[in-house]
Motif scaffolding. Structure first.
Motif, short mmCIF file in Angstrom:
data_model
loop_
_atom_site.label_atom_id
_atom_site.label_comp_id
_atom_site.label_asym_id
_atom_site.label_seq_id
_atom_site.Cartn_x
_atom_site.Cartn_y
_atom_site.Cartn_z
N GLU A 3 0.53 -0.87 -0.22
CA GLU A 3 -0.01 0.06 0.14
C GLU A 3 0.87 0.87 0.45
O GLU A 3 0.34 2.31 -0.53
CB GLU A 3 -1.27 -0.19 1.19
N ARG A 4 2.33 1.24 0.21
CA ARG A 4 2.62 2.52 0.52
C ARG A 4 4.74 2.31 -0.21
O ARG A 4 4.46 3.27 -0.73
CB ARG A 4 3.44 2.90 2.04
N ILE A 5 5.16 1.70 0.65
CA ILE A 5 6.19 1.65 -0.51
C ILE A 5 6.60 1.53 -1.37
O ILE A 5 7.50 2.36 -2.18
CB ILE A 5 7.08 0.70 0.63
N TYR A 18 11.78 7.10 -2.15
CA TYR A 18 12.39 8.25 -0.89
C TYR A 18 13.96 8.93 -1.86
O TYR A 18 14.57 8.22 -1.89
CB TYR A 18 12.31 7.44 -0.08
N ARG A 19 13.93 10.24 -1.58
CA ARG A 19 14.75 10.91 -1.18
C ARG A 19 15.93 10.52 -0.26
O ARG A 19 17.10 10.57 -0.14
CB ARG A 19 14.64 11.77 -2.13
N ASP A 58 7.70 8.64 6.65
CA ASP A 58 6.31 8.33 5.40
C ASP A 58 5.86 6.75 6.47
O ASP A 58 4.98 6.80 6.47
CB ASP A 58 7.24 7.81 3.74
N VAL A 59 6.57 6.15 6.54
CA VAL A 59 6.04 5.01 7.25
C VAL A 59 5.62 5.02 8.28
O VAL A 59 4.46 4.81 8.08
CB VAL A 59 7.28 3.66 7.83
N PHE A 60 5.98 6.68 9.41
CA PHE A 60 5.66 6.87 10.56
C PHE A 60 4.23 7.41 10.11
O PHE A 60 3.44 6.88 11.18
CB PHE A 60 6.29 7.68 10.87
N ASN A 61 3.99 7.95 9.33
CA ASN A 61 2.54 8.71 8.58
C ASN A 61 1.83 6.75 8.05
O ASN A 61 0.16 7.74 8.84
CB ASN A 61 2.83 10.09 7.93
N TYR A 62 2.40 6.63 7.57
CA TYR A 62 1.46 5.37 7.31
C TYR A 62 0.85 4.85 8.52
O TYR A 62 -0.28 4.53 8.81
CB TYR A 62 1.62 4.24 6.25
N ILE A 63 1.57 4.36 9.22
CA ILE A 63 0.95 3.86 10.60
C ILE A 63 -0.13 4.82 10.91
O ILE A 63 -1.02 4.06 11.60
CB ILE A 63 2.14 3.23 11.35
#
Length: 67
Positions: A14-16, A21-22, A30-35
């Motif tokens: 769903e995300r990665i 990613y730069r 981004d992973v933190f925001n997803y969770i």
């Protein structure tokens, strides 16, 4: 652990896999925001009666009269 494997499979699907990613920090954020902004408060889970984890917890707490 099947639960962890299922979560990471969803995170990747769903995300990665959709992003480039730069920096490591950008990926971490981004992973933190997803969770914290999607997976826990919004995304519905089949094993929770199709409720998000937060809604499921609210329903549970209201049934047992609070903690």
């Amino acid at each position: 652990n099947a639960v962890a494997e299922s979560f990471f499979q969803l995170l990747k699907r769903e995300r990665i896999k959709r992003k480039t990613y730069r920096s490591r920090e950008e990926a971490r954020q981004d992973v933190f925001n997803y969770i914290e902004m999607f997976y826990n408060p919004i995304r519905r889970h089949g094993h929770n009666g199709n409720l998000s984890p937060i809604k499921f917890e609210e329903k549970f707490v209201s049934k047992v009269g609070g903690v």
